[in-house]
Write a protein that holds these residues in place. Sequence first.
Motif, mmCIF file in Angstrom:
data_model
loop_
_atom_site.group_PDB
_atom_site.id
_atom_site.type_symbol
_atom_site.label_atom_id
_atom_site.label_comp_id
_atom_site.label_asym_id
_atom_site.label_seq_id
_atom_site.Cartn_x
_atom_site.Cartn_y
_atom_site.Cartn_z
ATOM 1 N N GLU A 120 7.155 -5.132 -3.471
ATOM 2 C CA GLU A 120 5.857 -5.459 -2.853
ATOM 3 C C GLU A 120 5.529 -6.465 -3.728
ATOM 4 O O GLU A 120 4.736 -7.447 -3.288
ATOM 5 C CB GLU A 120 5.392 -4.150 -2.593
ATOM 6 C CG GLU A 120 5.569 -3.736 -1.224
ATOM 7 C CD GLU A 120 4.808 -2.211 -0.926
ATOM 8 O OE1 GLU A 120 4.276 -1.818 -2.016
ATOM 9 O OE2 GLU A 120 4.993 -1.944 -0.079
ATOM 10 N N SER A 121 5.347 -6.308 -5.022
ATOM 11 C CA SER A 121 4.811 -7.253 -5.950
ATOM 12 C C SER A 121 5.351 -8.589 -5.914
ATOM 13 O O SER A 121 4.770 -9.384 -6.708
ATOM 14 C CB SER A 121 4.570 -6.298 -7.175
ATOM 15 O OG SER A 121 4.094 -5.156 -7.375
ATOM 16 N N LEU A 122 6.265 -8.674 -5.539
ATOM 17 C CA LEU A 122 7.041 -10.024 -5.475
ATOM 18 C C LEU A 122 7.296 -10.572 -4.170
ATOM 19 O O LEU A 122 7.823 -11.422 -3.839
ATOM 20 C CB LEU A 122 8.484 -9.847 -5.928
ATOM 21 C CG LEU A 122 8.798 -9.478 -7.503
ATOM 22 C CD1 LEU A 122 10.209 -9.211 -7.874
ATOM 23 C CD2 LEU A 122 8.158 -10.729 -8.218
ATOM 24 N N GLY A 123 6.017 -9.999 -3.439
ATOM 25 C CA GLY A 123 5.921 -10.669 -1.945
ATOM 26 C C GLY A 123 6.725 -10.019 -0.778
ATOM 27 O O GLY A 123 6.680 -10.936 0.227
ATOM 28 N N ILE A 124 7.485 -9.236 -1.137
ATOM 29 C CA ILE A 124 8.327 -8.450 0.074
ATOM 30 C C ILE A 124 7.424 -7.625 0.934
ATOM 31 O O ILE A 124 6.841 -6.629 0.489
ATOM 32 C CB ILE A 124 9.674 -7.853 -0.591
ATOM 33 C CG1 ILE A 124 10.485 -8.832 -1.371
ATOM 34 C CG2 ILE A 124 10.226 -7.360 0.524
ATOM 35 C CD1 ILE A 124 11.635 -8.300 -1.906
ATOM 36 N N ASP A 125 7.398 -7.752 2.111
ATOM 37 C CA ASP A 125 6.599 -6.849 2.982
ATOM 38 C C ASP A 125 7.491 -5.734 3.308
ATOM 39 O O ASP A 125 8.288 -5.745 4.232
ATOM 40 C CB ASP A 125 6.204 -7.605 4.230
ATOM 41 C CG ASP A 125 5.309 -6.747 5.214
ATOM 42 O OD1 ASP A 125 5.235 -5.662 4.943
ATOM 43 O OD2 ASP A 125 4.819 -7.336 6.309
#
Lengths: 299, 231
Positions: free
Chosen positions: A182-187
Amino acid sequence: MSGTVVVILNALTLISILALVAIGLAIVFGMMDVMNLAHGEFVTIGAYTLSFVQAARWMLPPETAYWVALVLAPLIGALVGLIIEWAVIRRLYHRPLDTILATFGISLILQKLIELSFGALPQVVVAPVSGMVDLFGAHYPAYRFLIIALGGVVIAATLAAFRWTQFGVDLRAVIQNRAMAESLGIDAKRLTRIAFAGGSALASLAGVLLAPLASVETHLGTFYIGKAFFVVILGGIGSVLGSVAGSVLVGGAETLLNYELDPSLASALVLALAIVLVRLRPRGIVPGYSAAHELLGKG
Amino acid sequence: MLRIANLRGGYGAGPVLDGVDLVVASGEVVSVVGRNGSGKSTLIKAVMGLLPVALGTIELDGKALLGLPAHQIARRGVAYVPQGRGIFPRLTVRQNLEIGARAAGAKDGIPGDVLELFPFLKERFGQSGGTMSGGEQQMLAIARALASHPRLLLLDEPSDGVQPRIVQEIGELIPEIARAHRLGVILVEQNLDLAMAAASRIVVLDKGMIAHECASERFRDVDVQTRFLAI
Protein backbone atom coordinates in the motif's frame (compact mmCIF):
# COMPACT_ATOMS: atom_id res chain seq x y z
CA MET A 1 -1.16 -51.00 -19.46
CA SER A 2 -4.62 -49.70 -20.30
CA GLY A 3 -5.53 -49.90 -16.59
CA THR A 4 -2.60 -47.66 -15.69
CA VAL A 5 -3.59 -45.12 -18.34
CA VAL A 6 -7.16 -45.01 -17.01
CA VAL A 7 -5.94 -44.45 -13.43
CA ILE A 8 -3.66 -41.64 -14.61
CA LEU A 9 -6.48 -40.00 -16.59
CA ASN A 10 -8.88 -40.35 -13.65
CA ALA A 11 -6.28 -38.72 -11.42
CA LEU A 12 -5.80 -35.88 -13.91
CA THR A 13 -9.56 -35.25 -14.00
CA LEU A 14 -9.77 -34.95 -10.22
CA ILE A 15 -6.56 -32.90 -10.05
CA SER A 16 -7.88 -30.37 -12.59
CA ILE A 17 -11.11 -29.87 -10.65
CA LEU A 18 -9.41 -29.70 -7.26
CA ALA A 19 -6.82 -27.19 -8.45
CA LEU A 20 -9.49 -24.90 -9.95
CA VAL A 21 -11.38 -24.92 -6.64
CA ALA A 22 -8.26 -24.57 -4.47
CA ILE A 23 -6.48 -21.70 -6.27
CA GLY A 24 -9.04 -19.08 -5.27
CA LEU A 25 -9.08 -20.38 -1.74
CA ALA A 26 -5.28 -20.26 -1.49
CA ILE A 27 -5.06 -16.66 -2.71
CA VAL A 28 -7.81 -15.33 -0.46
CA PHE A 29 -6.42 -17.29 2.50
CA GLY A 30 -2.93 -15.97 1.78
CA MET A 31 -3.94 -12.37 1.15
CA MET A 32 -6.01 -11.77 4.22
CA ASP A 33 -6.06 -14.96 6.23
CA VAL A 34 -9.74 -15.32 5.46
CA MET A 35 -11.07 -18.88 5.51
CA ASN A 36 -13.93 -18.69 3.08
CA LEU A 37 -16.18 -21.59 4.03
CA ALA A 38 -18.66 -20.46 1.36
CA HIS A 39 -16.12 -21.14 -1.40
CA GLY A 40 -17.70 -24.51 -2.16
CA GLU A 41 -21.01 -22.83 -2.97
CA PHE A 42 -19.39 -21.26 -6.02
CA VAL A 43 -18.90 -24.78 -7.34
CA THR A 44 -22.61 -25.37 -6.75
CA ILE A 45 -23.47 -22.07 -8.45
CA GLY A 46 -21.47 -23.18 -11.50
CA ALA A 47 -23.21 -26.54 -11.67
CA TYR A 48 -26.68 -24.95 -11.28
CA THR A 49 -25.86 -22.38 -13.95
CA LEU A 50 -25.27 -25.29 -16.31
CA SER A 51 -28.54 -27.03 -15.42
CA PHE A 52 -30.45 -23.74 -15.66
CA VAL A 53 -29.03 -22.81 -19.06
CA GLN A 54 -29.59 -26.30 -20.41
CA ALA A 55 -33.16 -26.40 -19.09
CA ALA A 56 -33.95 -22.93 -20.42
CA ARG A 57 -32.63 -23.95 -23.82
CA TRP A 58 -33.07 -20.57 -25.50
CA MET A 59 -33.64 -22.70 -28.62
CA LEU A 60 -30.22 -24.25 -28.21
CA PRO A 61 -29.58 -27.98 -27.96
CA PRO A 62 -28.23 -28.85 -24.49
CA GLU A 63 -24.80 -29.68 -25.93
CA THR A 64 -24.48 -26.14 -27.30
CA ALA A 65 -26.04 -24.64 -24.18
CA TYR A 66 -23.18 -26.20 -22.24
CA TRP A 67 -20.70 -23.80 -23.86
CA VAL A 68 -22.94 -20.84 -23.02
CA ALA A 69 -22.96 -22.00 -19.38
CA LEU A 70 -19.19 -22.44 -19.41
CA VAL A 71 -18.81 -18.74 -20.18
CA LEU A 72 -21.74 -17.57 -18.07
CA ALA A 73 -20.94 -19.49 -14.85
CA PRO A 74 -17.60 -17.76 -14.09
CA LEU A 75 -19.27 -14.39 -14.68
CA ILE A 76 -22.08 -15.22 -12.25
CA GLY A 77 -19.56 -16.65 -9.77
CA ALA A 78 -17.48 -13.48 -9.99
CA LEU A 79 -20.53 -11.28 -9.50
CA VAL A 80 -21.74 -13.22 -6.45
CA GLY A 81 -18.15 -13.16 -5.14
CA LEU A 82 -18.00 -9.38 -5.52
CA ILE A 83 -21.27 -8.96 -3.67
CA ILE A 84 -20.18 -11.21 -0.79
CA GLU A 85 -16.79 -9.49 -0.54
CA TRP A 86 -18.43 -6.08 -0.54
CA ALA A 87 -21.25 -6.95 1.84
CA VAL A 88 -19.45 -9.14 4.37
CA ILE A 89 -15.79 -10.09 3.92
CA ARG A 90 -14.26 -6.61 3.71
CA ARG A 91 -15.84 -5.71 7.04
CA LEU A 92 -14.12 -8.65 8.71
CA TYR A 93 -10.45 -8.10 7.82
CA HIS A 94 -8.21 -8.87 10.80
CA ARG A 95 -11.01 -10.88 12.38
CA PRO A 96 -10.36 -14.39 11.02
CA LEU A 97 -12.52 -16.24 13.54
CA ASP A 98 -15.53 -14.05 12.80
CA THR A 99 -14.95 -14.65 9.11
CA ILE A 100 -15.24 -18.40 9.57
CA LEU A 101 -18.60 -17.96 11.27
CA ALA A 102 -19.82 -15.41 8.71
CA THR A 103 -18.78 -17.43 5.66
CA PHE A 104 -20.30 -20.57 7.16
CA GLY A 105 -23.55 -18.61 7.43
CA ILE A 106 -23.23 -17.42 3.83
CA SER A 107 -22.65 -21.01 2.76
CA LEU A 108 -25.90 -22.16 4.38
CA ILE A 109 -27.85 -19.17 3.02
CA LEU A 110 -26.63 -19.82 -0.52
CA GLN A 111 -27.48 -23.53 -0.27
CA LYS A 112 -30.99 -22.78 0.93
CA LEU A 113 -31.50 -20.03 -1.65
CA ILE A 114 -30.55 -22.48 -4.39
CA GLU A 115 -32.88 -25.09 -2.89
CA LEU A 116 -35.76 -22.58 -2.72
CA SER A 117 -35.22 -21.60 -6.35
CA PHE A 118 -34.59 -25.01 -7.91
CA GLY A 119 -36.03 -27.52 -5.43
CA ALA A 120 -34.26 -30.25 -3.50
CA LEU A 121 -34.15 -32.82 -6.31
CA PRO A 122 -30.94 -33.42 -8.26
CA GLN A 123 -30.77 -31.39 -11.48
CA VAL A 124 -30.34 -32.82 -14.94
CA VAL A 125 -27.21 -31.81 -16.82
CA VAL A 126 -25.76 -33.06 -20.08
CA ALA A 127 -22.13 -33.21 -21.19
CA PRO A 128 -21.35 -31.39 -24.46
CA VAL A 129 -19.59 -34.39 -25.92
CA SER A 130 -20.31 -38.08 -25.53
CA GLY A 131 -18.64 -41.28 -26.56
CA MET A 132 -15.26 -42.74 -25.86
CA VAL A 133 -11.79 -42.02 -27.11
CA ASP A 134 -8.98 -44.54 -27.40
CA LEU A 135 -5.59 -43.52 -26.03
CA PHE A 136 -2.63 -45.87 -25.47
CA GLY A 137 -5.01 -48.80 -25.52
CA ALA A 138 -7.34 -47.26 -22.95
CA HIS A 139 -11.00 -46.68 -23.68
CA TYR A 140 -11.82 -43.34 -22.00
CA PRO A 141 -14.79 -40.93 -21.99
CA ALA A 142 -14.27 -37.97 -24.33
CA TYR A 143 -15.83 -35.56 -21.82
CA ARG A 144 -13.17 -36.34 -19.21
CA PHE A 145 -10.52 -35.48 -21.78
CA LEU A 146 -12.27 -32.16 -22.20
CA ILE A 147 -12.15 -31.52 -18.43
CA ILE A 148 -8.43 -32.31 -18.31
CA ALA A 149 -7.68 -30.08 -21.30
CA LEU A 150 -9.83 -27.11 -20.26
CA GLY A 151 -8.76 -27.38 -16.63
CA GLY A 152 -5.10 -27.61 -17.65
CA VAL A 153 -5.32 -24.54 -19.88
CA VAL A 154 -7.10 -22.41 -17.27
CA ILE A 155 -4.72 -23.50 -14.48
CA ALA A 156 -1.67 -22.79 -16.65
CA ALA A 157 -3.07 -19.37 -17.59
CA THR A 158 -3.71 -18.56 -13.92
CA LEU A 159 -0.18 -19.62 -12.97
CA ALA A 160 1.27 -17.50 -15.77
CA ALA A 161 -0.82 -14.47 -14.80
CA PHE A 162 0.20 -14.81 -11.17
CA ARG A 163 3.85 -15.05 -12.08
CA TRP A 164 4.32 -12.65 -14.96
CA THR A 165 1.59 -10.03 -15.24
CA GLN A 166 1.64 -6.74 -13.38
CA PHE A 167 -1.59 -7.76 -11.70
CA GLY A 168 -0.03 -11.01 -10.49
CA VAL A 169 3.12 -9.32 -9.20
CA ASP A 170 1.02 -6.74 -7.32
CA LEU A 171 -1.10 -9.52 -5.87
CA ARG A 172 1.99 -11.36 -4.65
CA ALA A 173 3.33 -8.12 -3.18
CA VAL A 174 0.11 -7.70 -1.18
CA ILE A 175 0.33 -11.31 0.03
CA GLN A 176 3.98 -10.85 1.08
CA ASN A 177 3.65 -7.46 2.79
CA ARG A 178 0.32 -5.69 2.63
CA ALA A 179 1.29 -2.42 4.39
CA MET A 180 4.41 -2.06 2.24
CA ALA A 181 2.47 -2.74 -0.95
CA GLU A 182 0.00 0.00 0.00
CA SER A 183 2.88 2.36 0.80
CA LEU A 184 4.08 1.82 -2.77
CA GLY A 185 0.79 2.88 -4.30
CA ILE A 186 -0.90 -0.51 -4.67
CA ASP A 187 -4.62 -0.38 -3.88
CA ALA A 188 -4.69 -3.57 -1.79
CA LYS A 189 -8.42 -3.43 -1.07
CA ARG A 190 -9.26 -3.27 -4.76
CA LEU A 191 -6.86 -6.13 -5.57
CA THR A 192 -8.31 -8.26 -2.78
CA ARG A 193 -11.79 -7.73 -4.16
CA ILE A 194 -10.70 -8.68 -7.68
CA ALA A 195 -8.82 -11.74 -6.39
CA PHE A 196 -11.86 -12.83 -4.41
CA ALA A 197 -14.07 -12.49 -7.48
CA GLY A 198 -11.49 -14.27 -9.65
CA GLY A 199 -11.20 -17.21 -7.25
CA SER A 200 -15.00 -17.44 -7.13
CA ALA A 201 -15.09 -17.46 -10.93
CA LEU A 202 -12.59 -20.34 -11.10
CA ALA A 203 -14.64 -22.37 -8.59
CA SER A 204 -17.80 -21.76 -10.65
CA LEU A 205 -15.97 -22.87 -13.78
CA ALA A 206 -14.99 -26.06 -11.94
CA GLY A 207 -18.67 -26.47 -11.06
CA VAL A 208 -19.67 -26.53 -14.73
CA LEU A 209 -16.87 -28.96 -15.61
CA LEU A 210 -17.68 -31.46 -12.88
CA ALA A 211 -21.49 -31.21 -13.07
CA PRO A 212 -21.99 -33.89 -15.77
CA LEU A 213 -19.96 -36.33 -13.64
CA ALA A 214 -21.68 -35.54 -10.36
CA SER A 215 -25.12 -35.42 -8.85
CA VAL A 216 -26.08 -31.75 -9.04
CA GLU A 217 -27.56 -31.03 -5.63
CA THR A 218 -27.47 -28.02 -3.32
CA HIS A 219 -24.72 -29.46 -1.12
CA LEU A 220 -22.48 -30.34 -4.09
CA GLY A 221 -19.89 -27.75 -3.05
CA THR A 222 -19.45 -29.02 0.50
CA PHE A 223 -17.92 -32.18 -0.92
CA TYR A 224 -15.16 -30.15 -2.56
CA ILE A 225 -14.54 -27.46 0.04
CA GLY A 226 -13.02 -29.87 2.58
CA LYS A 227 -10.68 -31.37 0.02
CA ALA A 228 -9.76 -27.92 -1.27
CA PHE A 229 -8.73 -26.80 2.23
CA PHE A 230 -6.58 -29.93 2.45
CA VAL A 231 -5.00 -29.02 -0.82
CA VAL A 232 -4.28 -25.44 0.24
CA ILE A 233 -2.74 -26.33 3.60
CA LEU A 234 -0.79 -29.20 2.09
CA GLY A 235 0.32 -27.20 -0.93
CA GLY A 236 1.26 -23.96 0.80
CA ILE A 237 -0.85 -20.98 1.84
CA GLY A 238 -0.79 -18.04 -0.55
CA SER A 239 0.86 -20.03 -3.32
CA VAL A 240 -0.87 -20.84 -6.62
CA LEU A 241 1.82 -23.33 -7.56
CA GLY A 242 1.34 -24.90 -4.13
CA SER A 243 -2.38 -25.37 -4.83
CA VAL A 244 -1.54 -27.20 -8.02
CA ALA A 245 1.06 -29.35 -6.24
CA GLY A 246 -1.38 -30.06 -3.41
CA SER A 247 -4.06 -31.03 -5.93
CA VAL A 248 -1.68 -33.41 -7.66
CA LEU A 249 -0.92 -35.07 -4.35
CA VAL A 250 -4.47 -35.26 -2.96
CA GLY A 251 -6.12 -36.01 -6.32
CA GLY A 252 -3.44 -38.49 -7.33
CA ALA A 253 -3.38 -40.37 -4.04
CA GLU A 254 -7.16 -40.55 -3.79
CA THR A 255 -7.62 -41.83 -7.32
CA LEU A 256 -4.91 -44.44 -6.88
CA LEU A 257 -6.26 -45.68 -3.57
CA ASN A 258 -9.82 -45.65 -4.88
CA TYR A 259 -8.74 -48.06 -7.56
CA GLU A 260 -7.69 -50.69 -5.04
CA LEU A 261 -9.69 -49.90 -1.92
CA ASP A 262 -13.10 -48.96 -0.63
CA PRO A 263 -13.64 -45.22 -1.39
CA SER A 264 -14.25 -44.32 2.29
CA LEU A 265 -11.05 -46.06 3.32
CA ALA A 266 -9.23 -44.32 0.48
CA SER A 267 -10.41 -40.89 1.69
CA ALA A 268 -9.35 -41.72 5.22
CA LEU A 269 -5.91 -42.80 4.05
CA VAL A 270 -5.48 -39.58 2.04
CA LEU A 271 -6.32 -37.61 5.18
CA ALA A 272 -3.75 -39.62 7.16
CA LEU A 273 -1.17 -39.00 4.44
CA ALA A 274 -1.96 -35.27 4.53
CA ILE A 275 -1.47 -35.16 8.30
CA VAL A 276 1.93 -36.88 8.01
CA LEU A 277 3.00 -34.50 5.23
CA VAL A 278 1.91 -31.39 7.13
CA ARG A 279 3.89 -32.70 10.11
CA LEU A 280 6.96 -33.09 7.89
CA ARG A 281 6.48 -29.88 5.89
CA PRO A 282 4.37 -27.54 8.03
CA ARG A 283 4.59 -24.70 5.51
CA GLY A 284 3.39 -26.87 2.65
CA ILE A 285 4.97 -28.49 -0.39
CA VAL A 286 5.58 -25.12 -2.07
CA PRO A 287 5.73 -22.81 0.95
CA GLY A 288 3.98 -19.57 0.14
CA TYR A 289 5.02 -16.46 1.98
CA SER A 290 1.92 -14.90 3.46
CA ALA A 291 2.51 -11.92 5.72
CA ALA A 292 -1.14 -11.90 6.83
CA HIS A 293 -0.84 -15.49 7.94
CA GLU A 294 2.48 -14.96 9.73
CA LEU A 295 1.33 -11.83 11.52
CA LEU A 296 -1.29 -13.93 13.20
CA GLY A 297 1.45 -16.27 14.39
CA LYS A 298 0.56 -19.21 12.24
CA GLY A 299 3.49 -19.10 9.84
CA MET B 1 6.57 21.53 1.62
CA LEU B 2 5.48 19.07 4.34
CA ARG B 3 3.58 20.60 7.19
CA ILE B 4 2.50 18.64 10.25
CA ALA B 5 0.44 20.48 12.84
CA ASN B 6 -0.95 19.31 16.17
CA LEU B 7 -0.74 15.67 15.11
CA ARG B 8 -2.25 13.24 17.58
CA GLY B 9 -2.81 9.55 17.14
CA GLY B 10 -1.86 5.96 17.82
CA TYR B 11 -2.99 2.39 17.45
CA GLY B 12 -6.29 2.63 19.30
CA ALA B 13 -5.83 2.53 23.06
CA GLY B 14 -4.06 5.70 24.23
CA PRO B 15 -2.32 8.20 21.98
CA VAL B 16 1.31 7.68 20.95
CA LEU B 17 1.60 11.09 19.32
CA ASP B 18 0.43 13.95 21.49
CA GLY B 19 0.50 17.13 19.41
CA VAL B 20 3.44 17.11 17.01
CA ASP B 21 4.28 20.15 14.86
CA LEU B 22 6.92 19.75 12.19
CA VAL B 23 7.79 21.42 8.90
CA VAL B 24 10.14 19.90 6.33
CA ALA B 25 11.28 21.99 3.36
CA SER B 26 12.09 20.46 0.00
CA GLY B 27 15.76 19.51 -0.16
CA GLU B 28 15.94 19.37 3.62
CA VAL B 29 16.82 16.33 5.74
CA VAL B 30 15.35 16.27 9.25
CA SER B 31 16.37 13.56 11.70
CA VAL B 32 13.91 12.49 14.36
CA VAL B 33 15.57 10.98 17.42
CA GLY B 34 14.27 9.95 20.82
CA ARG B 35 14.07 7.10 23.27
CA ASN B 36 12.32 3.84 22.50
CA GLY B 37 8.58 4.34 22.48
CA SER B 38 8.79 8.11 22.03
CA GLY B 39 6.68 7.89 18.87
CA LYS B 40 9.34 8.25 16.14
CA SER B 41 8.18 5.40 13.91
CA THR B 42 4.57 6.20 14.68
CA LEU B 43 5.13 9.72 13.36
CA ILE B 44 6.24 8.58 9.92
CA LYS B 45 3.61 5.87 9.80
CA ALA B 46 1.05 8.60 10.35
CA VAL B 47 2.46 10.58 7.41
CA MET B 48 2.32 7.43 5.23
CA GLY B 49 -1.30 6.83 6.22
CA LEU B 50 -0.58 3.58 8.05
CA LEU B 51 -1.74 4.68 11.49
CA PRO B 52 -5.23 3.49 12.50
CA VAL B 53 -6.01 6.64 14.50
CA ALA B 54 -4.67 10.08 13.57
CA LEU B 55 -6.00 13.61 14.11
CA GLY B 56 -4.54 16.99 13.24
CA THR B 57 -3.01 18.25 10.03
CA ILE B 58 -0.59 16.68 7.58
CA GLU B 59 -0.17 18.62 4.33
CA LEU B 60 2.10 18.12 1.37
CA ASP B 61 2.44 21.26 -0.77
CA GLY B 62 -0.70 22.61 0.84
CA LYS B 63 -2.83 19.54 0.10
CA ALA B 64 -4.15 17.42 2.95
CA LEU B 65 -2.69 13.92 3.27
CA LEU B 66 -4.30 12.96 6.56
CA GLY B 67 -7.30 10.75 6.00
CA LEU B 68 -6.21 9.44 2.63
CA PRO B 69 -5.44 5.71 2.28
CA ALA B 70 -1.73 4.82 2.10
CA HIS B 71 -1.75 3.97 -1.61
CA GLN B 72 -3.08 7.43 -2.50
CA ILE B 73 -0.51 9.12 -0.26
CA ALA B 74 2.17 7.14 -2.11
CA ARG B 75 0.79 8.31 -5.45
CA ARG B 76 1.02 11.92 -4.24
CA GLY B 77 4.77 11.63 -3.85
CA VAL B 78 5.48 10.16 -0.42
CA ALA B 79 7.88 7.20 -0.30
CA TYR B 80 8.55 5.00 2.71
CA VAL B 81 11.43 2.78 3.78
CA PRO B 82 10.15 0.99 6.88
CA GLN B 83 12.16 -0.47 9.71
CA GLY B 84 13.14 -3.97 8.64
CA ARG B 85 13.14 -2.66 5.05
CA GLY B 86 9.90 -4.26 3.85
CA ILE B 87 11.43 -5.96 0.83
CA PHE B 88 9.02 -8.38 -0.87
CA PRO B 89 11.06 -11.51 -0.17
CA ARG B 90 9.63 -13.70 -2.93
CA LEU B 91 9.76 -11.07 -5.66
CA THR B 92 12.91 -10.41 -7.64
CA VAL B 93 15.01 -7.27 -7.26
CA ARG B 94 13.60 -6.07 -10.56
CA GLN B 95 9.98 -6.66 -9.50
CA ASN B 96 10.60 -4.87 -6.20
CA LEU B 97 11.96 -1.87 -8.10
CA GLU B 98 9.21 -1.94 -10.73
CA ILE B 99 6.53 -1.75 -8.05
CA GLY B 100 8.37 1.26 -6.63
CA ALA B 101 8.54 2.90 -10.04
CA ARG B 102 4.82 2.37 -10.61
CA ALA B 103 3.92 4.06 -7.31
CA ALA B 104 3.79 7.52 -8.86
CA GLY B 105 2.16 6.23 -12.02
CA ALA B 106 5.34 6.18 -14.12
CA LYS B 107 4.96 3.74 -16.98
CA ASP B 108 8.50 3.72 -18.38
CA GLY B 109 10.02 1.27 -15.90
CA ILE B 110 12.83 1.66 -13.42
CA PRO B 111 14.44 5.12 -13.75
CA GLY B 112 18.09 5.08 -14.82
CA ASP B 113 19.22 7.61 -12.22
CA VAL B 114 18.20 5.24 -9.43
CA LEU B 115 20.24 2.41 -10.92
CA GLU B 116 23.20 4.77 -11.26
CA LEU B 117 23.08 5.35 -7.52
CA PHE B 118 23.07 1.62 -6.81
CA PRO B 119 24.77 -0.06 -9.78
CA PHE B 120 25.04 -3.45 -8.02
CA LEU B 121 21.25 -3.82 -8.17
CA LYS B 122 21.38 -4.12 -11.93
CA GLU B 123 23.52 -7.25 -11.71
CA ARG B 124 21.08 -8.75 -9.19
CA PHE B 125 17.87 -8.12 -11.14
CA GLY B 126 16.84 -11.78 -11.15
CA GLN B 127 17.65 -12.50 -7.51
CA SER B 128 14.87 -12.89 -4.90
CA GLY B 129 14.76 -9.89 -2.56
CA GLY B 130 14.67 -12.16 0.48
CA THR B 131 18.03 -13.77 -0.31
CA MET B 132 20.00 -10.50 -0.11
CA SER B 133 22.02 -9.37 2.90
CA GLY B 134 20.65 -6.74 5.29
CA GLY B 135 22.74 -3.97 3.79
CA GLU B 136 21.81 -4.92 0.23
CA GLN B 137 18.13 -5.02 1.18
CA GLN B 138 18.47 -1.57 2.71
CA MET B 139 19.93 -0.21 -0.53
CA LEU B 140 17.17 -1.95 -2.50
CA ALA B 141 14.52 -0.47 -0.21
CA ILE B 142 15.95 3.03 -0.66
CA ALA B 143 16.24 2.53 -4.43
CA ARG B 144 12.65 1.25 -4.56
CA ALA B 145 11.47 4.33 -2.65
CA LEU B 146 13.38 6.67 -4.97
CA ALA B 147 12.15 4.90 -8.10
CA SER B 148 8.86 6.82 -7.91
CA HIS B 149 10.76 10.14 -7.82
CA PRO B 150 8.98 11.15 -4.62
CA ARG B 151 8.70 14.63 -3.09
CA LEU B 152 9.09 13.31 0.44
CA LEU B 153 11.12 10.33 1.66
CA LEU B 154 10.41 8.66 5.01
CA LEU B 155 13.25 6.53 6.37
CA ASP B 156 12.80 4.40 9.49
CA GLU B 157 16.06 3.19 11.07
CA PRO B 158 18.05 2.52 7.92
CA SER B 159 21.07 1.61 10.10
CA ASP B 160 19.22 -1.31 11.71
CA GLY B 161 21.03 -4.59 11.00
CA VAL B 162 23.41 -2.98 8.52
CA GLN B 163 27.21 -3.06 8.79
CA PRO B 164 28.99 0.21 9.74
CA ARG B 165 30.56 0.81 6.32
CA ILE B 166 27.12 0.78 4.66
CA VAL B 167 25.68 2.98 7.41
CA GLN B 168 28.34 5.54 6.57
CA GLU B 169 27.51 5.27 2.86
CA ILE B 170 23.83 5.82 3.60
CA GLY B 171 24.75 8.84 5.73
CA GLU B 172 26.53 10.41 2.77
CA LEU B 173 23.94 9.40 0.24
CA ILE B 174 20.82 10.79 1.92
CA PRO B 175 21.75 14.53 1.91
CA GLU B 176 23.18 14.13 -1.58
CA ILE B 177 19.93 12.72 -2.98
CA ALA B 178 17.86 15.28 -1.06
CA ARG B 179 19.82 18.13 -2.59
CA ALA B 180 19.91 16.72 -6.11
CA HIS B 181 16.19 15.90 -6.31
CA ARG B 182 14.82 18.71 -4.10
CA LEU B 183 13.54 15.91 -1.89
CA GLY B 184 12.36 16.40 1.69
CA VAL B 185 13.52 13.62 4.01
CA ILE B 186 12.40 12.56 7.47
CA LEU B 187 14.97 10.19 8.97
CA VAL B 188 14.05 8.31 12.12
CA GLU B 189 17.24 6.99 13.66
CA GLN B 190 18.67 5.58 16.90
CA ASN B 191 22.20 5.86 15.54
CA LEU B 192 23.03 9.47 16.45
CA ASP B 193 26.13 9.58 14.24
CA LEU B 194 24.02 8.76 11.20
CA ALA B 195 21.22 11.08 12.33
CA MET B 196 23.63 14.01 12.61
CA ALA B 197 25.68 13.20 9.51
CA ALA B 198 22.66 12.98 7.23
CA ALA B 199 20.48 15.80 8.54
CA SER B 200 20.76 19.55 8.88
CA ARG B 201 18.22 19.61 11.67
CA ILE B 202 17.53 17.31 14.61
CA VAL B 203 14.15 16.92 16.27
CA VAL B 204 13.94 15.13 19.61
CA LEU B 205 10.68 13.37 20.28
CA ASP B 206 9.64 12.50 23.83
CA LYS B 207 6.34 10.94 24.89
CA GLY B 208 4.79 11.87 21.57
CA MET B 209 5.80 15.53 21.75
CA ILE B 210 8.70 17.49 20.35
CA ALA B 211 11.02 18.10 23.30
CA HIS B 212 13.84 19.84 21.46
CA GLU B 213 14.78 21.02 18.01
CA CYS B 214 18.17 22.29 16.84
CA ALA B 215 20.72 22.35 14.03
CA SER B 216 22.71 19.11 13.67
CA GLU B 217 25.99 20.75 14.70
CA ARG B 218 24.52 21.97 17.96
CA PHE B 219 23.33 18.47 18.76
CA ARG B 220 26.94 17.27 18.86
CA ASP B 221 27.12 18.91 22.27
CA VAL B 222 27.16 16.00 24.72
CA ASP B 223 25.20 18.00 27.28
CA VAL B 224 22.32 18.45 24.84
CA GLN B 225 22.35 14.75 24.01
CA THR B 226 22.35 13.71 27.65
CA ARG B 227 19.62 16.12 28.53
CA PHE B 228 17.18 14.82 25.95
CA LEU B 229 18.14 11.22 25.36
CA ALA B 230 19.61 9.83 28.58
CA ILE B 231 17.28 7.60 30.49
